[in-house]
Motif scaffolding. Structure first.
Motif, PDB file in Angstrom:
ATOM      1  N   ARG A 108      13.745  -2.702  -6.827  1.00 24.24           N
ATOM      2  CA  ARG A 108      13.335  -2.691  -5.436  1.00 24.24           C
ATOM      3  C   ARG A 108      12.586  -1.405  -5.142  1.00 24.24           C
ATOM      4  NH1 ARG A 108      19.270  -2.895  -2.717  1.00 24.24           N
ATOM      5  NH2 ARG A 108      20.112  -0.901  -3.354  1.00 24.24           N
ATOM      6  N   SER A 109      11.866  -1.462  -4.043  1.00 23.06           N
ATOM      7  CA  SER A 109      11.160  -0.260  -3.620  1.00 23.06           C
ATOM      8  C   SER A 109      12.128   0.564  -2.807  1.00 23.06           C
ATOM      9  CB  SER A 109       9.941  -0.673  -2.803  1.00 23.06           C
ATOM     10  OG  SER A 109       9.680   0.288  -1.824  1.00 23.06           O
ATOM     11  N   PHE A 110      12.059   1.849  -2.968  1.00 22.49           N
ATOM     12  CA  PHE A 110      13.116   2.672  -2.376  1.00 22.49           C
ATOM     13  C   PHE A 110      12.534   3.981  -1.877  1.00 22.49           C
ATOM     14  CE2 PHE A 110      17.038   5.167  -2.427  1.00 22.49           C
ATOM     15  CZ  PHE A 110      17.916   4.251  -1.898  1.00 22.49           C
ATOM     16  N   GLY A 111      13.061   4.409  -0.761  1.00 20.11           N
ATOM     17  CA  GLY A 111      12.719   5.735  -0.258  1.00 20.11           C
ATOM     18  C   GLY A 111      11.234   5.962  -0.089  1.00 20.11           C
ATOM     19  N   GLY A 112      10.538   4.926   0.339  1.00 23.95           N
ATOM     20  CA  GLY A 112       9.138   5.101   0.665  1.00 23.95           C
ATOM     21  C   GLY A 112       8.210   5.050  -0.531  1.00 23.95           C
ATOM     22  N   ALA A 113       8.719   4.729  -1.729  1.00 23.06           N
ATOM     23  CA  ALA A 113       7.833   4.623  -2.889  1.00 23.06           C
ATOM     24  C   ALA A 113       6.932   3.396  -2.717  1.00 23.06           C
ATOM     25  CB  ALA A 113       8.645   4.500  -4.161  1.00 23.06           C
ATOM     26  N   GLN A 114       5.697   3.529  -3.203  1.00 21.96           N
ATOM     27  CA  GLN A 114       4.750   2.425  -3.051  1.00 21.96           C
ATOM     28  C   GLN A 114       4.898   1.388  -4.158  1.00 21.96           C
ATOM     29  OE1 GLN A 114       3.702   2.899  -0.139  1.00 21.96           O
ATOM     30  NE2 GLN A 114       1.840   4.131  -0.009  1.00 21.96           N
ATOM     31  N   VAL A 115       5.744   1.685  -5.139  1.00 17.07           N
ATOM     32  CA  VAL A 115       5.988   0.720  -6.217  1.00 17.07           C
ATOM     33  C   VAL A 115       7.480   0.412  -6.271  1.00 17.07           C
ATOM     34  CG1 VAL A 115       4.044   1.399  -7.669  1.00 17.07           C
ATOM     35  CG2 VAL A 115       6.199   2.630  -7.864  1.00 17.07           C
ATOM     36  N   SER A 116       7.801  -0.727  -6.893  1.00 17.20           N
ATOM     37  CA  SER A 116       9.211  -1.087  -7.035  1.00 17.20           C
ATOM     38  C   SER A 116       9.701  -0.590  -8.381  1.00 17.20           C
ATOM     39  CB  SER A 116       9.378  -2.605  -6.942  1.00 17.20           C
ATOM     40  OG  SER A 116       9.163  -3.019  -5.625  1.00 17.20           O
ATOM     41  N   ARG A 117      10.329   0.548  -8.381  1.00 14.89           N
ATOM     42  CA  ARG A 117      10.785   1.118  -9.651  1.00 14.89           C
ATOM     43  C   ARG A 117      12.271   1.471  -9.610  1.00 14.89           C
ATOM     44  NH1 ARG A 117       8.148   6.283  -7.745  1.00 14.89           N
ATOM     45  NH2 ARG A 117       6.309   5.934  -9.006  1.00 14.89           N
ATOM     46  N   THR A 118      12.932   1.014  -8.556  1.00 14.65           N
ATOM     47  CA  THR A 118      14.334   1.385  -8.434  1.00 14.65           C
ATOM     48  C   THR A 118      15.237   0.291  -8.987  1.00 14.65           C
ATOM     49  OG1 THR A 118      13.791   2.689  -6.510  1.00 14.65           O
ATOM     50  CG2 THR A 118      16.109   2.154  -6.827  1.00 14.65           C
ATOM     51  N   PHE A 119      16.058   0.659  -9.952  1.00 13.79           N
ATOM     52  CA  PHE A 119      17.056  -0.249 -10.531  1.00 13.79           C
ATOM     53  C   PHE A 119      18.339  -0.043  -9.746  1.00 13.79           C
ATOM     54  CE2 PHE A 119      13.827   0.402 -13.595  1.00 13.79           C
ATOM     55  CZ  PHE A 119      13.752  -0.774 -14.327  1.00 13.79           C
ATOM     56  N   TYR A 120      19.079  -1.103  -9.538  1.00 11.04           N
ATOM     57  CA  TYR A 120      20.238  -0.949  -8.671  1.00 11.04           C
ATOM     58  C   TYR A 120      21.335  -1.936  -9.046  1.00 11.04           C
ATOM     59  CZ  TYR A 120      18.480  -5.124  -6.324  1.00 11.04           C
ATOM     60  OH  TYR A 120      18.059  -6.402  -6.056  1.00 11.04           O
ATOM     61  N   ALA A 121      22.531  -1.630  -8.606  1.00 14.07           N
ATOM     62  CA  ALA A 121      23.667  -2.539  -8.769  1.00 14.07           C
ATOM     63  C   ALA A 121      24.258  -2.684  -7.376  1.00 14.07           C
ATOM     64  CB  ALA A 121      24.687  -1.969  -9.747  1.00 14.07           C
ATOM     65  N   ARG A 122      23.757  -3.626  -6.651  1.00 16.29           N
ATOM     66  CA  ARG A 122      24.042  -3.809  -5.223  1.00 16.29           C
ATOM     67  C   ARG A 122      24.030  -2.435  -4.531  1.00 16.29           C
ATOM     68  NH1 ARG A 122      28.380  -8.402  -4.556  1.00 16.29           N
ATOM     69  NH2 ARG A 122      27.230  -9.100  -6.359  1.00 16.29           N
ATOM     70  N   GLY A 123      25.004  -2.129  -3.701  1.00 17.51           N
ATOM     71  CA  GLY A 123      24.991  -0.808  -3.056  1.00 17.51           C
ATOM     72  C   GLY A 123      25.851   0.187  -3.798  1.00 17.51           C
ATOM     73  N   GLN A 124      26.117  -0.086  -5.082  1.00 16.30           N
ATOM     74  CA  GLN A 124      27.077   0.741  -5.821  1.00 16.30           C
ATOM     75  C   GLN A 124      26.489   1.249  -7.131  1.00 16.30           C
ATOM     76  OE1 GLN A 124      28.714  -2.435  -4.139  1.00 16.30           O
ATOM     77  NE2 GLN A 124      30.733  -2.111  -4.985  1.00 16.30           N
ATOM     78  N   THR A 125      25.224   1.625  -7.096  1.00 16.63           N
ATOM     79  CA  THR A 125      24.572   2.010  -8.345  1.00 16.63           C
ATOM     80  C   THR A 125      25.239   3.224  -8.984  1.00 16.63           C
ATOM     81  OG1 THR A 125      22.582   1.287  -7.219  1.00 16.63           O
ATOM     82  CG2 THR A 125      22.304   2.280  -9.378  1.00 16.63           C
ATOM     83  N   GLY A 126      25.553   4.207  -8.160  1.00 15.34           N
ATOM     84  CA  GLY A 126      26.175   5.425  -8.695  1.00 15.34           C
ATOM     85  C   GLY A 126      27.486   5.102  -9.379  1.00 15.34           C
ATOM     86  N   GLN A 127      28.254   4.234  -8.732  1.00 12.12           N
ATOM     87  CA  GLN A 127      29.542   3.853  -9.305  1.00 12.12           C
ATOM     88  C   GLN A 127      29.337   3.226 -10.684  1.00 12.12           C
ATOM     89  OE1 GLN A 127      31.363   0.313  -7.817  1.00 12.12           O
ATOM     90  NE2 GLN A 127      33.435   1.040  -8.212  1.00 12.12           N
ATOM     91  N   GLN A 128      28.418   2.292 -10.756  1.00 12.46           N
ATOM     92  CA  GLN A 128      28.243   1.579 -12.013  1.00 12.46           C
ATOM     93  C   GLN A 128      27.694   2.485 -13.109  1.00 12.46           C
ATOM     94  OE1 GLN A 128      29.681  -1.217 -12.562  1.00 12.46           O
ATOM     95  NE2 GLN A 128      30.357  -1.151 -10.442  1.00 12.46           N
ATOM     96  N   LEU A 129      26.770   3.359 -12.740  1.00 11.66           N
ATOM     97  CA  LEU A 129      26.228   4.274 -13.747  1.00 11.66           C
ATOM     98  C   LEU A 129      27.304   5.247 -14.217  1.00 11.66           C
ATOM     99  CD1 LEU A 129      22.746   5.099 -12.205  1.00 11.66           C
ATOM    100  CD2 LEU A 129      23.236   3.589 -14.117  1.00 11.66           C
ATOM    101  N   LEU A 130      28.104   5.718 -13.274  1.00 15.07           N
ATOM    102  CA  LEU A 130      29.141   6.671 -13.665  1.00 15.07           C
ATOM    103  C   LEU A 130      30.181   5.977 -14.547  1.00 15.07           C
ATOM    104  CD1 LEU A 130      30.288   9.462 -13.677  1.00 15.07           C
ATOM    105  CD2 LEU A 130      31.507   8.957 -11.573  1.00 15.07           C
ATOM    106  N   LEU A 131      30.534   4.752 -14.189  1.00 15.55           N
ATOM    107  CA  LEU A 131      31.505   4.049 -15.027  1.00 15.55           C
ATOM    108  C   LEU A 131      30.932   3.824 -16.421  1.00 15.55           C
ATOM    109  CD1 LEU A 131      33.106   1.534 -12.509  1.00 15.55           C
ATOM    110  CD2 LEU A 131      34.008   3.706 -13.335  1.00 15.55           C
TER     111      LEU A 131
END
Lengths: 257, 259, 645
Positions: free
Chosen positions: C145-168
């Motif tokens: 998804r596009s995130f934080g005003g970026a003009q391209v969609s380069r954000t990978f995510y795990a619903r609203g819990q990306t930090g949690q999943q990456l840390l796990l």
């Protein structure tokens, strides 16, 4: 086979044993109910007494019955082992524990329900199984005229007769059997016993609704497509139909006979 | 927004100096509590009062205070994380309580979670279970492109649902048997559902279940209290999956758990 | 002392590859002779510890939480950037580099940022291989998804819990190494000092929070992965335990602190409700993709809203000021965080703020619900809406959310060179703890990227170079007097804190410090305010050491003692932040000096005088710190005034 041993002694394995024995007992209940429905037949107990003889003398069924006794014992024993084990997992309890907010009463008290059932099984077997096997029930003779299909019933004394007989004589079919039916009818004149039976069936209903469902969970079967079938069977067959049908028997004899 | 209320509460709090000493309930009055406070903020206020009086503040675990780190605990009026479903204690607000109410606050109770002080317990048993096999053995670098293995969205979503477990221990606290199966099964499920987890699937299930048993957690009697109290909604289907994985591993697979 | 950033020669795109080749290697058989200490087990710490252990080093990890997995990286919601260009929308390593440099308002090193963009692609692969359940499309491929005003969609995510999943994910890699015996994990341990031998970091001193035991640990290198210092403001989106202590004690041992004044104030947080407030809750920036930010056009209407005489829905469309859309037509509600935050503050300063306190603006989803339907909105933002409802008791499906900026991230941190080594040899800083990659403002979904880049893909290469330079495989001498001396010093400090028996609680002082920092060193700063703040902080520090009370004893879980040590350090850091903000009389990114603004009130940089990293050297208690300037050289990007009009 240490892998098997290890598996069966783990918490999961103990639950597996509970599930398998429990499901076997559930299956037995269906057979038992179908047989016992003979009690409602208005034939002075002939069908029921025939059935009782068959159940106790047909070898495969006899074999299964040993499995049944074993299942009851193992089920109860493992329940005890697990209860002790689970108690140890929480040596200091809560001062305030609102289990009713997150689970059903029966799911938390399977041990109590199970104990009621165990007492019931003991009473039940003492009343019927023990007496049947120890010649403490009366005997009966049915003479059915094969032309008119009328049946004459005569009580027999134990000395006149030792085992089940079935033969044709002078155009009459003669059946001589232990009259368990009479024992049933006699026992269910006792209001305390009837009340206890009805109560036990209520306990069984709750025990089985939870138990039947949980057995599948313990076996690892919880598929969102098929689990509704299990839930349905647990509620309707084991929670409602079977206990009501069983409870109807003492009530039928108490009120209608 | 419901109007802000101020209330006076009676707290019955478990106080215990350390792991070895006996604990007891202490009654503490909490006055002038705003309904807008979170439960932990209420305890902060109580602690500030205690500190001013020179008394030892109540020790409780907490960190992120946004419901994700899993550090906060507390058994409140008989329920882990308090009366509201689907929340952690840090996300529980005082508007769920009323003026004059008595609130019993206890630590999680389980042999595997010894109390270390007041309301804080030692949950390192969970760590050891995860260390036993809760991973995919890949080294940094040398992995395939992220899109090399397509993962069907339903599997990815289901794995995600299991992976959201915050490891708070509410499942253990809620279970009348202090069983950790919801937690362990969520971890096993995440990997069992994904292609990445397949290589070690059966070793993992065995190793984690066996470590769980060694820690002294109880067995599951399917009361479903864990599922009802889980702040992130981990499902009971995970436990069935764990059972399946474990029996499959034990009865049908040749490899045994790596010790 | 000259600051050597050790940036490799050569074209930007080749610097890292060349550098990796030039770095000396440690023979696999010799790696097990080295011990590395990792403090902090968030994304940077866990990934570094796991990767180093996989290589064969012996690793000891330390965290103050009861589990490494609870580090505050877990709370990151939105996502992680990577220049994968899976969406075929024109992304590239260079574009991610460019966006990050520009987003940081040209106050970061080109080489570091380029390397970050370069390794970003490996991070995603690594995480996927670990079993991180990223969001997927129906075809089974990774979603962006596009995130934080970026003009391209380069954000990978795990619903609203990306930090949690990456840390796990990182934690699982760490667990594997713990199981293998390569990592020893110390939980509920707080680092309180660095042990220095001959000018090199050779260990740390920790306090076991459970038993109070103060002990030293030796290692050939020490990695600080201890996160940011946002809690200097008392209220922030950081976890309650986040602190600057590890970094600050290292600073006092000689590690320079760079750009401390660069703090990020995140625009979409749930507003403060009262004095009891203990922390602020962030709601993902992704909300601004569909939500519209507004305040009433007039002070009068705002007043009525505050008093509850009017409901938000009573305000007619014509009476609403969608101020971000009005001022920045091309980016609208998606302007970078610093711009969005500052504008929200301006509206509230004008008296047009809403909510009981007047310190909030609306984030309205009515249009989005009308356009996409409530179900789609629920699917996209359901968990955030639930969280908002939980905290505020207001239903965001029916009325606009109220949001206000809050301290979220600190771009400043320990100064590190290209190898992530601080000015103390053998002491490294990774992730938010260092200053290196985000300049004066961090873009959304870049923090996770940096933490993991440093841990997985930078430190495993660079630490070997230092270890080789030691010229010996001998274990660190545990009996060296420095260990006991440092331990004693820490013990002395703990005892000093325990002897404080005044009338104020530690939180009293911390809250006061927070107010000073927020008021004078927050979203807008000016010389007069900063000077005032400096004096106030000094006074407060005196008050702390004379009138605070610390209860209990050392040999127990001691809440007051833990807090006291942390706040004592914040009181020193606060002053340095003010000094740094005073020194930097330009506006850039998150640092807005009112004296340096364009006529429209936008931040105005002064590249001629301030295109440098301000690295501060500690000179002793109550001594002014020495400023070292590391010039920032831009060979690839042209410095422009950021414009989101």
């Amino acid at each position: 086979m240490s892998s098997f041993n290890q598996a069966l002694t783990s918490t999961l394995g103990k639950k597996l044993i509970m599930a398998l024995t429990g499901l076997f007992l559930c299956a037995f209940l269906i057979v038992h109910l179908i047989g016992n429905l003979q009690l409602f037949k208005d034939d002075a107990g002939k069908a029921f007494n025939d059935y009782a003889y068959f159940m106790t003398h047909f070898t495969p069924i006899k074999a299964v019955s040993y499995l049944l006794y074993a299942s009851i014992i193992i089920h109860a024993l493992y329940a005890l082992i697990l209860t002790v084990y689970n108690r140890k997992a929480r040596p200091i309890g809560y001062a305030s524990f609102a289990g009713d907010k997150n689970s059903t009463w029966s799911s938390r008290n399977m041990g109590i329900l199970g104990t009621v059932l165990l007492v019931f099984i003991a009473t039940h077997m003492a009343n019927f199984w023990w007496k049947f096997h120890n010649d403490e029930v009366p005997y009966i003779e049915y003479r059915t005229d094969l032309n008119t299909l009328e049946t004459q019933v005569t009580e027999l004394n134990a000395s006149e007769f030792t085992d089940y007989q079935n033969f044709t004589q002078d155009g009459q079919e003669v059946t001589r059997a232990r009259d368990l039916y009479k024992q049933v009818a006699y026992a269910f004149q006792n209001p305390i016993l009837v009340a206890f039976y009805v109560l036990a069936m209520a306990a069984m209903s709750f025990h089985l609704i939870h138990g039947f469902n949980s057995a599948f969970q313990s076996l690892g079967f919880n598929h969102r497509k098929y689990i509704p079938i299990v839930r349905f069977l647990a509620l309707w067959v084991f929670g409602i139909i079977i206990p009501i049908a069983f409870a109807a028997m003492p009530l039928y004899f108490f009120f209608c006979k | 927004m419901s109007e802000e209320r101020t209330m006076n509460l009676t707290l019955k709090v478990w106080r215990q100096k350390n792991e070895n000493e006996k604990g007891k309930f202490v009654t503490i009055q909490a006055n002038g509590i705003s309904s807008d406070m979170s439960f932990l903020e209420m305890l902060d206020v109580v602690n500030e009062d205690l500190t001013r009086k020179g008394e030892d503040p109540i020790y409780f675990d907490h960190d992120c205070r946004e419901g994700i780190c899993g550090m906060c605990s507390l058994h409140i009026n008989g329920r882990p994380h308090g009366p509201k479903q689907g929340t952690t204690t840090c996300q529980l607000h005082m508007r769920s309580f009323h003026d004059g109410q008595t609130i019993v606050i206890e630590p999680w109770r389980a042999a595997a979670f010894p109390v270390i002080k007041d309301l804080a317990v030692d949950r390192t048993a969970f760590e050891r279970i995860q260390q036993a096999g809760g991973y995919v053995s890949v080294n940094t670098g040398g992995v395939p492109d992220g899109n090399a293995i397509p993962i069907p969205k339903p599997s990815a979503d289901e794995a995600f649902e299991s992976a959201t477990c915050i490891g708070c221990g509410a499942c253990v606290a809620a279970c009348k048997n202090a069983s950790a199966m919801l937690f362990v099964s969520a971890k096993i499920s995440q990997y069992a559902l994904l292609p990445q987890g397949q290589a070690e699937r059966y070793q993992r299930a065995q190793a984690m279940v066996e470590q769980m048993d060694r820690e002294g957690f109880g067995a599951c009697t399917v009361t479903k209290a864990c599922e009802a109290e889980c702040p992130v909604g981990i499902k009971l289907t995970n436990i069935a999956r764990m059972n399946r994985e474990y029996f499959n591993a034990k009865f049908f697979k040749e490899k045994t758990a790596h010790s | 002392m000259m600051l050597d950033s050790k940036i490799p020669e050569g074209p930007l795109a080749e610097k890292w590859s060349k550098h990796k080749f030039n770095l000396k290697l440690v023979n696999p058989a010799n790696k097990r002779k080295f011990t590395i200490i990792v403090v902090g087990t968030g994304l940077a710490g866990a990934s570094a510890a796991a990767s180093l252990a996989e290589l064969g080093y012996n690793v000891k990890t330390f965290c103050y939480q009861d589990s490494p997995r609870r580090a505050h990286s877990i709370a990151a919601q939105g996502g992680i950037n990577a220049a994968k260009n899976y969406q075929n929308d024109g992304d590239s390593v260079y574009r991610l580099f460019y966006d990050t440099i520009k987003g940081g308002d040209y106050r970061a090193r080109e080489a570091n940022v380029y390397r970050l963009a370069e390794v970003s692609v490996n991070i995603i692969d690594q995480c996927v291989a670990q079993g991180v359940p990223f969001a997927r499309e129906y075809g089974g491929l990774l979603d962006n998804r596009s995130f934080g005003g970026a003009q391209v969609s380069r954000t990978f995510y795990a619903r609203g819990q990306t930090g949690q999943q990456l840390l796990l994910g990182a934690y699982s890699a760490l667990n594997r190494q713990i199981n293998a015996g390569k990592v020893t994990s110390y939980t509920r341990h707080e680092m309180l000092d660095v042990v220095m031998i001959d000018g090199h970091a050779k260990g740390i001193v920790t306090r076991d929070l459970k038993t109070g035991k103060i002990e030293s640990h030796e290692g050939h290198a020490v990695l600080l992965c201890t996160g940011g210092y946002g809690n200097v403001f008392f209220l922030s989106t950081n976890a309650m335990g986040c602190n600057v202590t590890a970094a600050w004690r290292a600073h006092k041992r000689g590690a320079f602190f760079a750009n401390p004044c660069y703090t990020q104030i995140h625009p979409t947080c749930i507003p403060v409700t009262g004095d009891h407030q203990s922390k602020l809750t962030l709601m993902s920036e992704s909300l601004r993709n569909d939500g519209r930010v507004w305040v009433p056009k007039t002070v009068d209407l705002a007043e009525k809203l505050r008093k509850g005489e009017l409901k938000p829905s009573d305000i007619k469309e014509d009476d609403r000021d969608y101020f971000l859309e009005r001022k920045y037509p091309s980016f609208g509600n998606l302007v970078p965080r610093d711009v969005a935050s500052r504008n929200a503050k301006m509206m509230c300063d004008e008296g047009r703020g809403v909510g009981k306190t007047g310190l909030a603006v609306f984030l309205d989803f009515a249009d989005a619900i009308q356009r996409m339907g409530e179900d789609t909105v629920r699917a996209k933002y359901g968990n955030l809406f639930d969280m908002y409802y939980q905290i505020t008791d207001e239903n965001p499906y029916q009325q606009p959310m109220r949001i206000y900026p809050a301290v979220h991230y600190t771009m400043g941190g320990l100064w590190v060179d290209y190898n992530l080594m601080t000015s103390i040899p053998g002491l490294y800083a990774l992730g938010e703890c260092n200053f290196s990659d985000h300049g004066a403002n961090r873009l959304g979904a870049s923090a996770l990227m940096q933490g993991l880049a440093d841990g997985y893909f930078v430190i495993p290469y660079t630490v070997g170079d230092y270890l080789t330079s030691l010229g010996s495989f001998a274990p660190v001498d545990k009996n060296h007097p420095a260990f006991e001396a440092t331990r004693k010093e820490v013990e002395g400090k703990v005892n000093k804190l325990l002897s404080l028996k005044g009338s104020k609680t530690v939180d009293d002082i911390h809250k006061k410090l927070g107010h000073i920092m927020w008021e004078y060193c927050g979203m807008a700063r000016n010389e007069e305010g900063l000077k005032k703040a400096k004096g106030m902080i000094q006074e407060l520090r005196k008050e702390f050491w004379s009138d605070v009370t610390v209860l209990g004893e050392n040999e127990e879980l001691n809440l007051s003692l833990e807090k006291a040590g942390r706040v004592a350090d914040f009181l020193e850091l606060g002053e340095l932040m003010v000094d740094d903000a005073l020194n930097r009389s330009e506006s850039c990114g998150g640092h807005f000096r009112e004296e340096s603004a364009t006529p429209e009130g936008e931040a105005k940089r002064d590249d001629e005088n301030f295109a440098y990293v301000a690295a501060w050297q500690y000179n002793g208690d109550n001594q002014p710190e020495t400023l070292h300037k590391e010039p920032l050289v831009f060979e690839n990007v042209k410095l422009t005034q950021r414009s989101y009009k």
